[in-house]
Design an enzyme around this catalytic site. Structure first.
Site, PDB file in Angstrom:
ATOM      1  N   HIS A 211       0.822  -1.206   0.000  1.00  0.00           N
ATOM      2  CA  HIS A 211       0.000   0.000   0.000  1.00  0.00           C
ATOM      3  C   HIS A 211       0.865   1.269   0.000  1.00  0.00           C
ATOM      4  O   HIS A 211       0.587   2.226  -0.726  1.00  0.00           O
ATOM      5  CB  HIS A 211      -0.923  -0.014   1.220  1.00  0.00           C
ATOM      6  CG  HIS A 211      -1.630   1.290   1.455  1.00  0.00           C
ATOM      7  ND1 HIS A 211      -1.346   2.103   2.523  1.00  0.00           N
ATOM      8  CD2 HIS A 211      -2.580   1.926   0.742  1.00  0.00           C
ATOM      9  CE1 HIS A 211      -2.106   3.185   2.467  1.00  0.00           C
ATOM     10  NE2 HIS A 211      -2.869   3.109   1.392  1.00  0.00           N
TER      11      HIS A 211
ATOM     12  N   GLU B 149       2.014   1.898  -3.394  1.00  0.00           N
ATOM     13  CA  GLU B 149       0.931   2.451  -4.233  1.00  0.00           C
ATOM     14  C   GLU B 149       0.912   3.990  -4.134  1.00  0.00           C
ATOM     15  O   GLU B 149       0.788   4.688  -5.140  1.00  0.00           O
ATOM     16  CB  GLU B 149      -0.405   1.856  -3.789  1.00  0.00           C
ATOM     17  CG  GLU B 149      -1.639   2.445  -4.445  1.00  0.00           C
ATOM     18  CD  GLU B 149      -2.665   2.864  -3.416  1.00  0.00           C
ATOM     19  OE1 GLU B 149      -2.907   4.074  -3.280  1.00  0.00           O
ATOM     20  OE2 GLU B 149      -3.235   1.968  -2.736  1.00  0.00           O
ATOM     21  N   HIS B 150       1.070   4.515  -2.922  1.00  0.00           N
ATOM     22  CA  HIS B 150       1.121   5.974  -2.767  1.00  0.00           C
ATOM     23  C   HIS B 150       2.301   6.569  -3.539  1.00  0.00           C
ATOM     24  O   HIS B 150       2.198   7.629  -4.142  1.00  0.00           O
ATOM     25  CB  HIS B 150       1.280   6.339  -1.279  1.00  0.00           C
ATOM     26  CG  HIS B 150      -0.013   6.350  -0.520  1.00  0.00           C
ATOM     27  ND1 HIS B 150      -0.405   7.415   0.254  1.00  0.00           N
ATOM     28  CD2 HIS B 150      -1.007   5.432  -0.417  1.00  0.00           C
ATOM     29  CE1 HIS B 150      -1.570   7.145   0.817  1.00  0.00           C
ATOM     30  NE2 HIS B 150      -1.960   5.944   0.424  1.00  0.00           N
TER      31      HIS B 150
ATOM     32  N   GLU C 182      -3.232   7.931   7.570  1.00  0.00           N
ATOM     33  CA  GLU C 182      -4.334   7.162   6.984  1.00  0.00           C
ATOM     34  C   GLU C 182      -4.736   6.027   7.931  1.00  0.00           C
ATOM     35  O   GLU C 182      -5.922   5.754   8.129  1.00  0.00           O
ATOM     36  CB  GLU C 182      -3.922   6.609   5.609  1.00  0.00           C
ATOM     37  CG  GLU C 182      -5.075   5.941   4.865  1.00  0.00           C
ATOM     38  CD  GLU C 182      -4.690   5.432   3.482  1.00  0.00           C
ATOM     39  OE1 GLU C 182      -3.562   5.706   3.017  1.00  0.00           O
ATOM     40  OE2 GLU C 182      -5.535   4.756   2.856  1.00  0.00           O
TER      41      GLU C 182
END
Lengths: 459, 442
Positions: free
Chosen positions: A76, A79-80, A156
């Protein structure tokens, strides 16, 4: 019936996703053209000429379950970082180009997949394909790029999980359900491991998983398949990379004991009860049961006519809401869940009683189903409902593209997706009972109770 | 029947097929005008209907939550069908039907397969004209509303928004939570519910958009059947015009959570304000533009202070607001707030750049077709346009309004509308070094 804004499914948190994917949906009437480029990129084109727009998605067969141990959250995190600079684009330029072309874009990561997408005017598709093809192989991440973005993913996590007791117990339950398999690790990662994610760790994700042979490109909207194919050859087709390697995850040992998780948290105002069972998926385990489990989730807990809602909310009045779900589009094992929300109360002793009453109602409903099976009428209703959902899914380009992307990255085929409605319609009452008996075993389950803490003060 | 062919013009350099979205206005006998977009490529019909002046601002005093309560009960039995029979019929035919209440309006949404359209519209009509409000259904939905209130109470963003509205609209119906609270929900009776429906759901308040696999003639018949039995006129309670005027300053709501969830805002403008489009363009630069906004750049990209930060201009019938939100770890909440304040001040005092103006306009015009990408989206968009008083040709004109905005306009509205010194901040969490400077409103 009041529609709760956040229908909770603890098991499946898809990060950054705007939409929860339906089942492996899509269907008989869907026109889908597929191509495999020489370098291994799989291309799917789903023409839909209702509006001059297109959804362009690139899916990679890498999710949190593919992460090395100890580096949770790295898929993840990466992905950022895909939105940072490439050899051709400066930091921030990707988003700027999409915006100045009137596009909306984002990305999400789940257990088995990472996807990037843009929704945009159809004539801008060539530019989007060029941009995605570029960052597939030309990302030019520098060590200095990662520190602030690591702070972002930790924020997040605070927002999605740590500020939210319901999400916290969900993490605990998944960790109990999967004793060895990485589905027990949250997609966003454990905070202590996220804080230590390094430049080398994220670059390893890029090198190992971001290659043409590990990518699926899905384009839905106002396009002509042959033209898209030619564009794909000129963009994605020029990328080079290694062959895709088989996915290796730890196997889950046999589940031998029913587990219980009880979480008391002073922030809780609305208590929750949930039980999640280890289940086959459409690909793994006894996958022959998967279509019947989709039907079972619908008739057991899909809305106000379902068995759990009728029993808990209408008849026994032990809950304000109740339902069931099946997460079956998984590369490895899936989950089958049932949940109930009793009336809110701030007194922990009373909450314990109401949670016990809700649990007794659920257990009674399940016992009855296991003993007597399902009725023809409710079976028919559930099947028709699922079939209609599949037609409704075609109304939205993103939903349709997601159904294919999720299925393919979970190890299924296009034929699986197209044949899904027929498999659902073929499910019999005996299939449902057999699937229920195979899955609804206490020793394959984790039961979670979320309740207020004794010292909680009334607001 | 008036028939208008409208092009969705995308004002971008380069070629784009000028594809038409064909909005027909049809006169439904005994009901009024509805907007229709015919499309036969999928066997689906979607309809959205709104009743003006039927939202939560209409909730009687001390009976907050009434409109939401009614919305929750409309698919709990109608005509000679009790809740179970009604819901079973919906389920058998896979009809999606839902109701909701916002501050100004109540909404109905329905989606059906073409083959079930007759029954679907009959059921929708029954729900709106002959809701039963059976005692057991009322108690069931009441329980669900209690649960919704409890859930909101443990959701930091919901707590922050609720406090902000309470402060901004003190003494006005907009100050009250849409779902009510435990005491008001307890006080609502069956009579309150049926009185609300009877006095707010009427043909004269109705706005409709229907999209999909249906011809104009069929649509007329279906809608005449569904809505024809509604009373002619509603008798809503007048709602006063109001200026959002929360006290300038900070309100801390202590919660044991690691991330401070912050909502900030002040007065904005209504939809019919001549500066609406300039405000839209200006806000894109400030905090509306996703990854392209100044706030995202300063708060998230440069400093990693938050996962999300945004601002919106939200128009209501009787007020307008500028509202923003950010979530930052308690230790750095003050830093996020300071940066947001600085950026708002900077935009007000120094204005935007030509490049920012160009980017905002390109995005806002280029992305307009995305609002029409599914039946549900089209129906929602067309109802919103009607509620705002526009004609179908607005769809063709809209991008020209954005294009007409100049840098001078943006800089002028930034001065007119941004007032960092007037911001009311609600901080839910345990922020370091941030204390309340204004008292909380009850």
């Amino acid at each position: 019936m009041l529609v709760f804004k956040a229908v909770k499914v603890w098991a499946a948190i898809i990060l950054l996703a705007c939409l929860a994917g339906a089942s492996p949906a899509a269907a008989a009437g869907v026109e889908v053209k597929t191509y495999t480029l020489k370098n291994g990129v799989e291309l799917l084109v789903l023409p839909d000429h209702r509006a001059p727009v297109v959804t362009h998605m690139v899916w990679y067969r890498v999710g949190s379950a593919d992460e090395p141990e100890g580096l949770s959250g790295v898929a993840h995190f990466f992905e950022h970082l895909m939105f940072k600079r490439t050899k051709r684009l400066k930091d921030g330029e990707f988003s700027k180009i999409v915006a100045e072309n009137g596009g909306q874009h984002n990305a999400f990561t789940s257990y088995d997949q990472t996807a990037y997408y843009q929704s945009i005017a159809a004539d801008r598709l060539p530019l989007m394909m060029k941009l995605e093809a570029d960052r597939m192989v030309n990302l030019n991440l520098k060590p200095k790029d990662i520190a602030t973005e690591r702070d972002v993913i930790i924020e997040e996590r605070r927002m999605r999980v740590e500020n939210n007791p319901s999400a916290l117990i969900g993490e605990q339950m998944m960790a109990m359900l999967f004793m060895a398999h990485p589905y027990g690790t949250p997609v966003i990662g454990w905070k202590s491991e996220m804080e230590a994610l390094s430049y080398d760790a994220v670059m390893d994700v890029y090198r190992q998983f971001y290659s043409p042979a590990n990518a699926i490109v899905i384009i839905a909207g106002d396009v002509e398949p042959d033209a898209v194919r030619q564009l794909a050859e000129k963009t994605y087709g020029r990328n080079r990379g290694p062959k895709a390697e088989p996915r290796q995850r730890r196997a889950e040992p046999p589940a031998l004991a029913a587990r219980r998780v009880v979480m008391e948290d002073s922030r809780v105002r609305q208590p929750e009860w949930e039980r999640v069972y280890l289940a086959p998926s459409y690909r793994a385990g006894e996958s022959k049961h998967a279509p019947a489990l989709s039907v079972l989730a619908q008739l057991l807990g899909g809305g106000p006519t379902s068995r759990l809602y009728r029993r808990l909310v209408v008849d026994d009045q032990t809950a304000a809401d109740a339902g069931a779900y099946y997460s079956g589009t998984m590369y490895d094992l899936g989950q089958f869940g049932v949940y109930a929300m009793p009336a809110p109360d701030s007194d922990p002793a009373r909450v314990r009683q109401s949670l016990a009453a809700a649990e007794a109602s659920v257990d009674a409903a399940l016992a009855e189903l296991l003993q007597n099976g399902v009725e023809a009428a409710e079976l028919e209703r559930a099947k028709r409902r699922l079939r209609a959902d599949e037609i409704y899914a075609r109304d939205n380009l993103m939903t349709l593209a997601q159904a294919f992307g999720r299925a393919l990255t979970a190890g299924l085929t296009i034929e699986d997706v197209l044949g899904w409605p027929d498999r659902i319609m073929a499910v019999t009452a005996e299939d449902v009972r057999a699937a229920a008996q195979a899955v609804l075993r206490p020793e394959g389950s984790v039961t979670g109770l979320l309740l207020p803490k004794a010292e909680a003060t009334k607001p | 029947m008036k028939r208008l062919i409208l092009a969705l013009i995308v004002l971008l350099a380069g070629v784009l097929p000028a594809r038409a979205i064909d909005i027909q206005t049809i006169d439904v006998p005994g009901v009024g005008t509805a907007w229709l977009v015919e499309n036969h490529s999928l066997p689906i019909i979607a309809i959205q209907a709104a009743f003006r002046d039927a939202g939560t601002a209409q909730d009687p005093q001390a009976k907050e939550g009434t409109a939401t309560f009614v919305a929750g009960l409309l698919n709990e039995g109608a005509g000679d069908m009790d809740a179970a029979a009604f819901q079973q019929r919906l389920e058998e035919l896979a009809i999606e039907m839902s109701f909701s209440a916002e501050r100004d309006e109540s909404f109905a949404f329905m989606r059906t397969l073409t083959e079930n359209r007759n029954e679907a519209f009959r059921l929708l009509g029954l729900a709106l004209t002959r809701p039963r409000f059976d005692a057991d259904a009322i108690e069931r939905v009441r329980k669900q509303l209690f649960a919704a209130v409890a859930q909101a109470e443990q959701t930091p963003s919901a707590v922050a928004a609720k406090r902000w509205y309470a402060a901004a609209f003190a003494g006005h119906p907009y100050a009250r939570p849409k779902e009510g609270d435990a005491a008001s929900l307890k006080a609502i009776t069956r009579d309150d519910l049926s009185a609300f429906a009877a006095s707010h759901f009427a043909r004269g308040s109705l706005v409709i958009a229907i999209v999909g696999d249906v011809t104009p003639e069929e649509a007329k018949a279906l809608m005449a059947g569904a809505f024809g039995a509604l009373p002619e006129k509603a008798t809503p309670t007048p709602v006063a015009e109001v200026k959002a005027s929360p006290p300038a300053g900070i309100e801390v709501v202590a919660r044991p959570i690691p991330q401070s969830t912050i909502v900030f805002g002040h007065a904005g403008i209504k939809r019919d304000d001549p500066d609406w489009y300039a405000a839209l363009v200006m806000n894109y630069t400030l905090g509306g533009g996703g990854f392209s906004s100044r706030l995202v750049n300063e708060v998230r990209e440069k400093r990693g202070l938050a996962y999300y930060v945004y601002t919106i201009f939200a128009p209501f019938d009787h007020a307008g607001i500028m509202l923003g939100s950010v979530g930052t770890q308690n230790e750095r909440a003050a830093e996020s707030m300071a940066i947001i304040g600085t950026e708002i001040t900077k935009l007000r005092d120094q204005g935007a750049t030509e490049a920012e103006l160009a980017l905002a306009k390109k995005y806002l015009t280029g992305s307009y077709p995305l609002s029409f990408a599914s039946s549900g989206k089209i129906a929602g968009e067309l109802v919103a346009l009607q509620l705002d008083g526009f004609a179908p040709d607005f769809v063709a004109k809209r991008n020209a309004y954005i294009e007409a905005v100049t840098l001078a306009d943006v800089n002028r509205v930034a001065k007119r509308l941004l007032a960092p010194e007037n911001l009311h901040w609600v901080v839910v969490g345990a922020p370091d070094g941030v204390t309340s400077t204004v008292p909380a409103k009850k």
